[in-house]
Design a protein around this motif. Structure first.
Motif, PDB file in Angstrom:
ATOM      1  N   TRP A   1      -8.332  -4.007   7.137  1.00 62.72           N
ATOM      2  CA  TRP A   1      -7.279  -5.164   6.731  1.00 62.72           C
ATOM      3  C   TRP A   1      -6.859  -4.968   5.375  1.00 62.72           C
ATOM      4  O   TRP A   1      -7.170  -4.259   4.421  1.00 62.72           O
ATOM      5  CB  TRP A   1      -8.138  -6.610   6.698  1.00 62.72           C
ATOM      6  CG  TRP A   1      -9.324  -6.884   5.667  1.00 62.72           C
ATOM      7  CD1 TRP A   1      -9.090  -7.036   4.402  1.00 62.72           C
ATOM      8  CD2 TRP A   1     -10.456  -6.566   6.072  1.00 62.72           C
ATOM      9  NE1 TRP A   1     -10.363  -7.144   3.806  1.00 62.72           N
ATOM     10  CE2 TRP A   1     -11.372  -6.654   4.843  1.00 62.72           C
ATOM     11  CE3 TRP A   1     -11.285  -5.906   7.068  1.00 62.72           C
ATOM     12  CZ2 TRP A   1     -12.645  -6.338   4.542  1.00 62.72           C
ATOM     13  CZ3 TRP A   1     -12.778  -5.828   7.319  1.00 62.72           C
ATOM     14  CH2 TRP A   1     -13.455  -6.021   6.092  1.00 62.72           C
ATOM     15  N   GLU A   2      -5.691  -5.871   5.173  1.00 60.82           N
ATOM     16  CA  GLU A   2      -4.799  -5.515   3.964  1.00 60.82           C
ATOM     17  C   GLU A   2      -4.189  -7.014   3.620  1.00 60.82           C
ATOM     18  O   GLU A   2      -3.859  -7.758   4.562  1.00 60.82           O
ATOM     19  CB  GLU A   2      -3.778  -4.470   3.842  1.00 60.82           C
ATOM     20  CG  GLU A   2      -2.905  -4.227   4.872  1.00 60.82           C
ATOM     21  CD  GLU A   2      -3.316  -3.730   5.981  1.00 60.82           C
ATOM     22  OE1 GLU A   2      -2.611  -3.778   7.103  1.00 60.82           O
ATOM     23  OE2 GLU A   2      -4.538  -3.037   6.142  1.00 60.82           O
ATOM     24  N   ALA A   3      -4.081  -7.260   2.504  1.00 59.95           N
ATOM     25  CA  ALA A   3      -3.493  -8.637   2.008  1.00 59.95           C
ATOM     26  C   ALA A   3      -2.212  -8.277   1.329  1.00 59.95           C
ATOM     27  O   ALA A   3      -2.014  -7.202   0.781  1.00 59.95           O
ATOM     28  CB  ALA A   3      -4.439  -9.410   1.022  1.00 59.95           C
ATOM     29  N   SER A   4      -1.001  -9.152   1.415  1.00 64.80           N
ATOM     30  CA  SER A   4       0.137  -8.998   0.863  1.00 64.80           C
ATOM     31  C   SER A   4       0.677 -10.340   0.292  1.00 64.80           C
ATOM     32  O   SER A   4      -0.087 -11.286   0.771  1.00 64.80           O
ATOM     33  CB  SER A   4       1.261  -8.208   1.515  1.00 64.80           C
ATOM     34  OG  SER A   4       1.296  -9.217   2.889  1.00 64.80           O
TER      35      SER A   4
ATOM     36  N   GLY B 289      -1.935 -12.456  -1.481  1.00 62.21           N
ATOM     37  CA  GLY B 289      -2.984 -12.932  -0.885  1.00 62.21           C
ATOM     38  C   GLY B 289      -2.583 -13.953   0.302  1.00 62.21           C
ATOM     39  O   GLY B 289      -3.425 -14.730   0.642  1.00 62.21           O
ATOM     40  N   LYS B 290      -1.123 -14.333   0.337  1.00 62.45           N
ATOM     41  CA  LYS B 290      -0.874 -15.208   1.582  1.00 62.45           C
ATOM     42  C   LYS B 290      -0.681 -14.399   3.139  1.00 62.45           C
ATOM     43  O   LYS B 290      -0.720 -15.342   3.769  1.00 62.45           O
ATOM     44  CB  LYS B 290       0.460 -15.869   1.232  1.00 62.45           C
ATOM     45  CG  LYS B 290       0.461 -16.696   0.006  1.00 62.45           C
ATOM     46  CD  LYS B 290       1.854 -17.545  -0.345  1.00 62.45           C
ATOM     47  CE  LYS B 290       2.483 -18.384   0.868  1.00 62.45           C
ATOM     48  NZ  LYS B 290       3.591 -18.810   0.425  1.00 62.45           N
TER      49      LYS B 290
ATOM     50  N   TRP C 204      -2.286 -11.828   5.446  1.00 59.08           N
ATOM     51  CA  TRP C 204      -3.529 -10.828   5.816  1.00 59.08           C
ATOM     52  C   TRP C 204      -3.124 -10.107   7.317  1.00 59.08           C
ATOM     53  O   TRP C 204      -3.161 -10.963   8.149  1.00 59.08           O
ATOM     54  CB  TRP C 204      -4.644 -11.660   5.943  1.00 59.08           C
ATOM     55  CG  TRP C 204      -5.325 -12.023   4.446  1.00 59.08           C
ATOM     56  CD1 TRP C 204      -4.710 -13.168   3.977  1.00 59.08           C
ATOM     57  CD2 TRP C 204      -6.217 -11.554   3.745  1.00 59.08           C
ATOM     58  NE1 TRP C 204      -5.269 -13.226   2.653  1.00 59.08           N
ATOM     59  CE2 TRP C 204      -6.333 -12.353   2.467  1.00 59.08           C
ATOM     60  CE3 TRP C 204      -7.002 -10.421   3.768  1.00 59.08           C
ATOM     61  CZ2 TRP C 204      -7.059 -11.795   1.368  1.00 59.08           C
ATOM     62  CZ3 TRP C 204      -7.835 -10.106   2.459  1.00 59.08           C
ATOM     63  CH2 TRP C 204      -7.873 -10.838   1.642  1.00 59.08           C
TER      64      TRP C 204
ATOM     65  N   GLU D  25      -0.932 -15.713   8.510  1.00 61.97           N
ATOM     66  CA  GLU D  25      -0.105 -16.167   7.113  1.00 61.97           C
ATOM     67  C   GLU D  25      -0.508 -17.502   6.765  1.00 61.97           C
ATOM     68  O   GLU D  25      -0.921 -18.363   7.379  1.00 61.97           O
ATOM     69  CB  GLU D  25       1.538 -16.404   7.630  1.00 61.97           C
ATOM     70  CG  GLU D  25       2.005 -15.159   8.149  1.00 61.97           C
ATOM     71  CD  GLU D  25       3.527 -15.449   8.635  1.00 61.97           C
ATOM     72  OE1 GLU D  25       4.030 -16.512   8.507  1.00 61.97           O
ATOM     73  OE2 GLU D  25       4.234 -14.393   8.912  1.00 61.97           O
TER      74      GLU D  25
ATOM     75  N   PRO E 290      -2.351 -18.722  -1.159  1.00 62.85           N
ATOM     76  CA  PRO E 290      -2.965 -17.474  -1.384  1.00 62.85           C
ATOM     77  C   PRO E 290      -4.401 -17.643  -1.207  1.00 62.85           C
ATOM     78  O   PRO E 290      -5.123 -18.920  -1.782  1.00 62.85           O
ATOM     79  CB  PRO E 290      -2.623 -17.011  -2.723  1.00 62.85           C
ATOM     80  CG  PRO E 290      -1.231 -17.661  -3.088  1.00 62.85           C
ATOM     81  CD  PRO E 290      -1.286 -19.054  -2.498  1.00 62.85           C
TER      82      PRO E 290
ATOM     83  N   ALA F  13      -7.563 -15.298  -2.046  1.00 62.91           N
ATOM     84  CA  ALA F  13      -8.484 -13.857  -2.304  1.00 62.91           C
ATOM     85  C   ALA F  13      -9.445 -13.799  -1.555  1.00 62.91           C
ATOM     86  O   ALA F  13      -9.957 -12.530  -1.334  1.00 62.91           O
ATOM     87  CB  ALA F  13      -8.624 -13.826  -3.783  1.00 62.91           C
TER      88      ALA F  13
ATOM     89  N   PHE G  56     -10.262 -14.530   1.807  1.00 62.05           N
ATOM     90  CA  PHE G  56      -9.931 -14.867   3.213  1.00 62.05           C
ATOM     91  C   PHE G  56     -10.694 -13.945   4.342  1.00 62.05           C
ATOM     92  O   PHE G  56     -11.271 -14.333   5.045  1.00 62.05           O
ATOM     93  CB  PHE G  56      -8.501 -14.750   3.546  1.00 62.05           C
ATOM     94  CG  PHE G  56      -8.166 -15.195   4.850  1.00 62.05           C
ATOM     95  CD1 PHE G  56      -8.300 -16.639   5.327  1.00 62.05           C
ATOM     96  CD2 PHE G  56      -7.844 -14.340   6.057  1.00 62.05           C
ATOM     97  CE1 PHE G  56      -7.899 -17.020   6.474  1.00 62.05           C
ATOM     98  CE2 PHE G  56      -7.644 -14.856   7.131  1.00 62.05           C
ATOM     99  CZ  PHE G  56      -7.715 -16.156   7.663  1.00 62.05           C
ATOM    100  N   ALA G  57     -10.846 -12.630   3.680  1.00 66.95           N
ATOM    101  CA  ALA G  57     -11.548 -11.645   4.454  1.00 66.95           C
ATOM    102  C   ALA G  57     -13.078 -12.288   4.729  1.00 66.95           C
ATOM    103  O   ALA G  57     -13.842 -12.009   5.737  1.00 66.95           O
ATOM    104  CB  ALA G  57     -11.714 -10.349   3.965  1.00 66.95           C
TER     105      ALA G  57
END
Length: 537
Positions: A112-115, A118-119, A121, A179, A183, A185, A187-188
């Motif tokens: 996974w990745e965030a952008s 952090g809003k 994922w 979405e 944000p 940080a 969430f995962a």
């Protein structure tokens, strides 16, 4: 016939098929009663960790857990106790999970990745994962399962967390884009919550009780509040796992009955043993005691809308008359540490170790009682149950220590069955137990935010809720630590709850069961994932 008798009776029927051998239910119940009355025979205490061995396949794991009720379902949104949670995780997986080091790792999500700070994922799903019915895992299954926890009509216990999601959509069959409104940080980490298990698209209501998932075991039988029987999933995506051929999970609420079942060989694993006799149980040949530090704590939440708990000075007086050191010594038998009236364990990141430790002070408690208008004494009722080992004893200990300040605590005992569904939010003050969560934001969001589903005090602090929201989007650790420290202080001083202690997670097993060298500490029984991580040595 009691739930315990039905569980053991059903256990006999399946053991004859899965693991032939002599079994006498009447003798088992007789032995249970004898052990419950006489206690465990032995002496000396020497807690030990299981010696790891090379995992191998085979055998039927039989375990006795607690917390089940006849109203249980396998719908993730309703899960709230060890028995149904453990069964659910035998059958299903999450996008992520927590490993033995307390870190978040991929499960159904390969990466996974965030952008957007952090809003947004993006979760990349593993390829080749199949549900028990042969259907391949796709993004639509994940989206459907997560959406059940969102919206005003959702009755999920994690709806507060999930309603922070503004949109979930697919990018092809193997990518899910989430979405967030703000944000986050962590969430995962949140995606590892036991409520957020993934089922096939379209699974709703009672269909969840069919147990269809991607998990290590396939459901054979399910009797809510009594037992579950599962068999190994031959197509499980985790290489080599699980190791057991099948798992039988009994719900045995009585700690003496669980202990007897382990001693007599009726089960291989029990959780939450009686700490009064733990040192005796450990001495018996063939039994191992597993203990890890964790986040489990024991709140006494007060409804701030109910008199006299709506008075800040009454709240503070009750926080000052619990003898925390004595609580740890007599209730936990030293297997834990004192709490400071907030839900963050001292082994967690951002723990506020600079906060002054609250101590037993009956004189100061009297001062607060006088401020509240109670010149002579205060009488309050505390609803208690042995929903955890020593729950009633702890309430009685609290009762005794409060007398020095002129506080009379009337302990009203209730049975374990149905306690969690009938007591929280329905009585002014009660005994509780929470396993904690992997992150501070998580535990605060599910139990202390104004809109949290498990906010058993109905506490709503404007500053706290502002910090909770803002801290989720802060990636600077120093700044985040500052915010979380203030939040812990706000809970400690303003929230109407008393948290006297944190406990280690303890389980007992036969020495025939092998375990990893390091056990997860985010919950009992190796993060409640023992069925897929353990084996017969």
């Amino acid at each position: 016939m009691t739930k315990q008798e039905r569980a053991m009776n059903a256990s006999k029927k399946n053991r004859d098929v899965l693991q032939p051998g002599p079994y006498d239910r009447r003798q088992f119940l007789k032995t249970t009663a004898a052990v419950g009355a006489a206690g465990v025979i032995g002496s000396a205490l020497s807690l030990q960790s299981a010696q790891a061995s090379t995992p191998k396949r085979g055998g039927v794991l039989r375990q006795a857990l607690r917390g089940g009720a006849t109203t249980d379902t396998l719908n993730g949104g309703t899960l709230q106790a060890a028995h149904p949670i453990n069964v659910s995780w035998q059958l299903r997986n999450n996008l992520t999970e927590i490993d033995a080091d307390g870190q978040v790792v991929g499960e159904l999500a390969e990466s996974w990745e965030a952008s957007d700070n952090g809003k947004v994922w993006v979760f990349n799903l593993r390829k080749g994962v199949e549900f028990h019915n042969g259907k391949s895992l796709e993004a639509a299954d994940v989206i459907h399962s997560l959406n059940l926890h969102r919206g005003e009509e959702s009755e999920s216990a994690v709806s507060g967390i999930m309603n922070a999601i503004s949109d979930i959509k697919a990018d092809g069959k193997q990518r899910v884009i989430v979405e967030l409104a703000n944000p986050n940080a962590d969430f995962a980490f949140l995606m590892s919550d036991y409520h957020l298990v993934i089922g096939p698209e379209g699974t709703n209501g009672e269909q969840w009780d069919k147990g269809i998932g991607t998990g290590p075991f396939i459901l054979e039988e399910w009797e809510p509040g009594v037992r579950a029987l599962t068999k190994r999933n031959p197509n499980y995506f985790k290489d080599g796992m699980p190791y057991f051929d099948a798992v039988e999970t009994l719900n045995i609420a009585d700690v003496a009955a669980r202990t007897s079942a382990l001693q007599t060989g009726e089960v291989d694993v029990i959780e939450d043993p009686d700490l009064k006799t733990l040192h005796l149980l450990e001495r018996l040949p063939g039994i191992d005691v597993l203990e890890v530090g964790g986040t489990r704590h024991f709140p006494y939440p007060m409804l701030k809308t109910a008199s006299p708990f709506d008075d800040k000075d009454v709240q503070m007086a009750l926080k000052l008359v619990v003898d925390r050191e004595e609580w740890v010594e007599k209730i936990l038998k030293g297997h834990g540490y004192v709490g400071n009236d907030h839900p963050v364990g001292r082994n967690q990141q951002f723990f506020a170790d600079s906060l002054e430790q609250r101590v037993y002070d009956p004189d100061k408690a009297r001062f607060h009682l006088k401020k509240a208008g109670y010149e002579d004494n205060l009488s309050v009722e505390l609803v208690a149950s042995d929903v955890y080992s020593g729950g009633v004893d702890a309430a009685l200990l609290y009762q005794a220590s409060a007398k020095a300040a002129g506080i009379n605590i009337d302990v009203r005992r209730l049975p374990k069955d149905g306690y969690w569904s009938e007591v929280p939010l329905n009585v002014p003050w009660h005994v509780s137990s929470l396993a904690g969560r992997a992150t501070i934001d998580w535990v605060m969001s599910v139990s202390y935010a104004a809109d949290a589903p498990w906010n058993d005090t109905t506490w709503a602090n404007e500053r706290f809720n502002k910090l909770l929201k803002e801290a989720r989007g802060v990636f600077d650790k120093a700044k985040r630590a500052e915010m979380y420290h203030e939040m812990q202080q706000l809970v400690r001083d303003d929230c109407p709850t008393v948290i006297p202690a944190f406990a280690n997670f303890i389980a007992c097993k036969t020495d025939k069961i092998g375990t990893p060298e390091k056990l997860a500490s985010n919950s009992q029984l190796d993060g409640l994932k023992n069925c897929e991580r353990w084996w017969f040595a």
